[in-house]
Design an enzyme around this catalytic site. Structure first.
Site, PDB file in Angstrom:
ATOM      1  CE  LYS A 106       3.809  -2.148   3.803  1.00  0.00           C
ATOM      2  NZ  LYS A 106       4.319  -0.783   3.623  1.00  0.00           N
TER       3      LYS A 106
ATOM      4  NE  ARG B 250       1.863 -55.891  37.478  1.00  0.00           N
ATOM      5  CZ  ARG B 250       1.226 -55.154  38.381  1.00  0.00           C
ATOM      6  NH1 ARG B 250       0.912 -53.911  38.124  1.00  0.00           N
ATOM      7  NH2 ARG B 250       0.917 -55.674  39.555  1.00  0.00           N
TER       8      ARG B 250
ATOM      9  NE  ARG C 214       9.507   1.722   2.824  1.00  0.00           N
ATOM     10  CZ  ARG C 214       8.686   2.762   2.692  1.00  0.00           C
ATOM     11  NH1 ARG C 214       8.989   3.909   3.260  1.00  0.00           N
ATOM     12  NH2 ARG C 214       7.567   2.649   1.988  1.00  0.00           N
TER      13      ARG C 214
ATOM     14  CD  GLN D 280      -0.002  -1.560  -8.237  1.00  0.00           C
ATOM     15  OE1 GLN D 280       0.107  -1.974  -7.079  1.00  0.00           O
ATOM     16  NE2 GLN D 280       0.436  -0.372  -8.605  1.00  0.00           N
TER      17      GLN D 280
ATOM     18  CB  ALA E 185      -0.576  -4.228  -4.996  1.00  0.00           C
TER      19      ALA E 185
ATOM     20  CG  LEU F 178      -4.304   1.790  -2.287  1.00  0.00           C
ATOM     21  CD1 LEU F 178      -3.451   3.040  -2.504  1.00  0.00           C
ATOM     22  CD2 LEU F 178      -4.965   1.347  -3.597  1.00  0.00           C
TER      23      LEU F 178
ATOM     24  CE1 TYR G 118      -0.184 -43.092  12.181  1.00  0.00           C
ATOM     25  CE2 TYR G 118       2.030 -42.733  13.019  1.00  0.00           C
ATOM     26  CZ  TYR G 118       1.150 -42.796  11.964  1.00  0.00           C
ATOM     27  OH  TYR G 118       1.593 -42.552  10.690  1.00  0.00           O
TER      28      TYR G 118
ATOM     29  N   GLY H 229       3.367   2.313  -7.967  1.00  0.00           N
ATOM     30  CA  GLY H 229       3.035   3.398  -7.038  1.00  0.00           C
ATOM     31  C   GLY H 229       1.565   3.384  -6.640  1.00  0.00           C
TER      32      GLY H 229
ATOM     33  NE  ARG I 213      -1.200 -32.160  19.307  1.00  0.00           N
ATOM     34  CZ  ARG I 213      -0.874 -33.321  18.756  1.00  0.00           C
ATOM     35  NH1 ARG I 213      -0.325 -34.271  19.482  1.00  0.00           N
ATOM     36  NH2 ARG I 213      -1.097 -33.546  17.485  1.00  0.00           N
TER      37      ARG I 213
HETATM   38  C1  UD1 Z   1       2.192   6.632   1.469  1.00  0.00           C
HETATM   39  C2  UD1 Z   1       1.879   8.057   0.966  1.00  0.00           C
HETATM   40  C3  UD1 Z   1       2.364   9.064   1.997  1.00  0.00           C
HETATM   41  C4  UD1 Z   1       1.707   8.778   3.336  1.00  0.00           C
HETATM   42  C5  UD1 Z   1       1.940   7.344   3.767  1.00  0.00           C
HETATM   43  C6  UD1 Z   1       1.090   7.037   4.979  1.00  0.00           C
HETATM   44  C7  UD1 Z   1       2.031   7.962  -1.474  1.00  0.00           C
HETATM   45  C8  UD1 Z   1       2.839   8.296  -2.664  1.00  0.00           C
HETATM   46  N1  UD1 Z   1       2.555   8.261  -0.296  1.00  0.00           N
HETATM   47  O1  UD1 Z   1       3.617   6.521   1.550  1.00  0.00           O
HETATM   48  O2  UD1 Z   1       2.033  10.367   1.577  1.00  0.00           O
HETATM   49  O3  UD1 Z   1       2.213   9.666   4.311  1.00  0.00           O
HETATM   50  O4  UD1 Z   1       1.562   6.425   2.736  1.00  0.00           O
HETATM   51  O5  UD1 Z   1       1.406   5.795   5.525  1.00  0.00           O
HETATM   52  O6  UD1 Z   1       0.944   7.449  -1.612  1.00  0.00           O
HETATM   53  N2  UD1 Z   1       0.856   0.062  -2.729  1.00  0.00           N
HETATM   54  C9  UD1 Z   1       0.313  -0.636  -3.782  1.00  0.00           C
HETATM   55  N3  UD1 Z   1       0.919  -0.567  -4.994  1.00  0.00           N
HETATM   56  C10 UD1 Z   1       2.030   0.172  -5.214  1.00  0.00           C
HETATM   57  C11 UD1 Z   1       2.585   0.886  -4.122  1.00  0.00           C
HETATM   58  C12 UD1 Z   1       1.972   0.813  -2.886  1.00  0.00           C
HETATM   59  O7  UD1 Z   1      -0.696  -1.312  -3.630  1.00  0.00           O
HETATM   60  O8  UD1 Z   1       2.507   0.182  -6.355  1.00  0.00           O
HETATM   61  C13 UD1 Z   1       0.200  -0.034  -1.405  1.00  0.00           C
HETATM   62  C14 UD1 Z   1       1.073  -0.664  -0.338  1.00  0.00           C
HETATM   63  O9  UD1 Z   1       0.845  -2.064  -0.257  1.00  0.00           O
HETATM   64  C15 UD1 Z   1       0.665   0.067   0.926  1.00  0.00           C
HETATM   65  C16 UD1 Z   1       0.139   1.403   0.433  1.00  0.00           C
HETATM   66  O10 UD1 Z   1      -0.083   1.261  -0.943  1.00  0.00           O
HETATM   67  O11 UD1 Z   1      -0.363  -0.604   1.625  1.00  0.00           O
HETATM   68  C17 UD1 Z   1       1.126   2.540   0.701  1.00  0.00           C
HETATM   69  O12 UD1 Z   1       2.342   2.261   0.051  1.00  0.00           O
HETATM   70  P1  UD1 Z   1       3.738   2.590   0.725  1.00  0.00           P
HETATM   71  O13 UD1 Z   1       4.809   2.250  -0.226  1.00  0.00           O
HETATM   72  O14 UD1 Z   1       3.804   2.003   2.068  1.00  0.00           O
HETATM   73  O15 UD1 Z   1       3.630   4.178   0.808  1.00  0.00           O
HETATM   74  P2  UD1 Z   1       4.396   5.138   1.805  1.00  0.00           P
HETATM   75  O16 UD1 Z   1       5.780   5.335   1.324  1.00  0.00           O
HETATM   76  O17 UD1 Z   1       4.215   4.699   3.187  1.00  0.00           O
HETATM   77 CA    CA Z   2       3.369   2.914   4.101  1.00  0.00          CA
END
Ligand code: UD1
Ligand code: CA
Length: 461
Positions: free
Chosen positions: A22, A441, A15, A73, A10, A8, A388, A78, A334
């Site tokens: 990220k 020269r 933060r 997505q 997306a 995941l 150049y 979420g 380089r």
């Molecule tokens: C999530 C977990 C939490 C866990 C933590 C561990 C959930 C609801 N919570 O929280 O229980 O302790 O990870 O690090 O899952 N993402 C998507 N699409 C979205 C939202 C998020 O692809 O719509 C991806 C983000 O890019 C990320 C991952 O999912 O890589 C986690 O999302 P993030 O928002 O960081 O979740 P946490 O609040 O850290």
């Molecule tokens: Ca996270």
């Protein structure tokens, strides 16, 4: 083993307060997401699907890895919704699906393997990796019943003060039977503080349906550390750095100060190499045994031989350096430079796309670009290859045993034949034949008694 993986990646990453997605923020010079993908690759699933959203083209480009499928997505609703976005990419797949966050770069193949193994051996419907960590704030907490069985995962924002005291956290890594996953996701709603579809809700759904749940606690809590902001990014990087540096030191590499030595996980360094502080060894760099680097050196995607010395404040990228070469202090090597065995590149020297033959010396204040330099050549201080003309780059060829006098301008395209010499301060615009001396020269003129004498009444105050 019939296993697929979904990463995941997306999320918006609010933060991080960044315009860069990220998962592309670098950890030791490499995007965070690439670590997670590497760990997944290490357990050889049949398919890897990466779910992308914001900045997806940048993410795809930076990964540049083959054998990964992408799913989109479109709106970030979420983690549960994100996992559902991978469904088309996995159409027809039956087996176990490993789902992981893209923001926890310390995860290892070993832990993933352990999770999958326990899941299969325990005939579980859903298993997930947990960890006990000192500061669980921000993470989802694992709620267990008196018998130790997992009841549910409660997100930090939804947790009561009592629940917030739980130190066992959800790492965001799950192994789920495909049939149960797609069925459970249908039951995930968004009735929570964040109005998001939480993937974590599948645990409570499993419990309500009396499915078998395993919460597998990882031995090394650091593997579960997620990156949500830049402070966590630096903590995770420090842990990874320690992991890499410790293993290098155990393999015979010396570090004066491992706390300020930054080595990419892809770099290879030979034994008895000594690294001084504030040195960065990034990308696919290889450094031979018995070398010495730093302080304050940056080496990126380069291959250095044995017994190489790179001194203070030198910057080296995408090049090849042979055995027993010395570079710097204050040198800039380089891309596409090739420095052959025993050559010496001294202070305030820039080398670009050039080959410097073995035993040759460019000791001081020179620019060498688009040049092919033979063996045992001496390039005098202040020499410049004028490569150049404002439109195109031209080549300079200097054959073996040439002596280039100090402050020579070599106007390319130009060739200086074997054993030839150029006089100091020359501007060389025509080819120099083998063994010749070329001087270009202005002749010195001497005008006797030129010194200005103070004239009477003037020049004195
Ligand atoms: C999530 C977990 C939490 C866990 C933590 C561990 C959930 C609801 N919570 O929280 O229980 O302790 O990870 O690090 O899952 N993402 C998507 N699409 C979205 C939202 C998020 O692809 O719509 C991806 C983000 O890019 C990320 C991952 O999912 O890589 C986690 O999302 P993030 O928002 O960081 O979740 P946490 O609040 O850290
Ligand atoms: Ca996270």
């Amino acid at each position: 083993m019939n296993l697929a993986a979904v990463v995941l990646a997306a999320g918006i990453g609010k933060r991080m307060k960044s315009r860069v997605p990220k998962v592309l923020h670098p950890v030791l010079g490499r995007p965070m997401l690439s670590y997670v993908i590497d760990a997944v690759r290490g357990i050889s699933p049949r398919k890897i699907v990466v779910v992308l959203g914001r900045g997806r083209d940048d993410v795809k480009e930076s990964l540049g890895q083959v054998g990964v499928l992408f799913a989109e997505q479109k709106v970030q609703l979420g983690t549960g919704h994100a996992a559902g976005s991978a469904r088309n990419a996995l159409a027809g797949f039956k087996g176990n699906i490993l789902i992981l966050n893209g923001d926890f770069p310390l995860i290892t193949s070993k832990s993933l393997n352990n999770l999958v193994k326990k899941h299969i051996d325990g005939s579980a419907d859903v298993s997930f990796l947990t960890a006990d960590i000192a500061d669980p704030s921000g993470y989802g907490r694992v709620l267990r019943n008196v018998k130790g069985g997992v009841e549910k995962i409660i997100e930090d924002k939804d947790a009561s003060p009592v629940e917030k005291k739980i130190t066992e956290i959800n790492s965001g890594t799950y192994c789920v039977k495909s049939g149960f996953l797609w069925e459970a996701l249908k039951g995930v709603g968004s009735g929570n503080r964040q109005k998001e579809y939480y993937l974590t809700d599948i645990i409570e759904i499993a419990r309500k349906k009396s499915r078998k749940i395993l919460g597998v606690k990882s031995r090394d809590g650091s593997e579960a550390l997620g990156v949500n902001d830049r402070a966590q990014l630096s903590e995770v990087e420090a842990l990874l750095r320690k992991r890499i540096n410790d293993s290098l030191m155990r393999a015979g590499v010396s570090m004066v100060d491992p706390g300020t030595t930054f080595v990419s996980p892809d770099a290879k360094i030979g034994a008895d190499t000594l690294i001084y502080p504030n040195t960065y060894i990034y990308g696919n760099t290889v450094i031979g045994a018995g070398s010495s680097l730093g302080p304050g050196v940056w080496v990126q995607d380069s291959v250095l031989g044995k017994g190489v010395t790179v001194r203070l404040s030198s910057y080296i990228s995408n090049c090849k350096i042979g055995d027993n070469v010395t570079v710097g202090p204050f040198a800039h090597i380089r891309p596409e430079a090739e420095i052959m065995d025993g050559a010496k590149i001294g202070n305030f020297v820039e080398i670009k796309k050039s080959r410097i033959g073995s035993g040759s010396k460019v000791p001081h204040l020179s620019y060498i670009g688009d040049a092919v330099i033979g063996k045992d050549v001496n390039i005098g201080a202040g020499t410049i290859t004028c490569n150049y003309d404002g439109f195109r780059k031209h080549e300079t060829v200097i054959e073996d045993d040439v002596f280039i006098g100090s402050d020579t301008m070599l106007v390319a395209p130009i060739k200086v034949g074997r054993g030839a010499t150029t006089g100091a301060g020359s501007t060389i615009t025509k080819d120099v034949p083998e063994g010749a001396l070329a001087i270009g020269r202005a002749k010195q003129t001497v005008i006797e008694n030129w010194s200005r004498k103070p004239r009477e009444g003037k020049g004195k105050k």
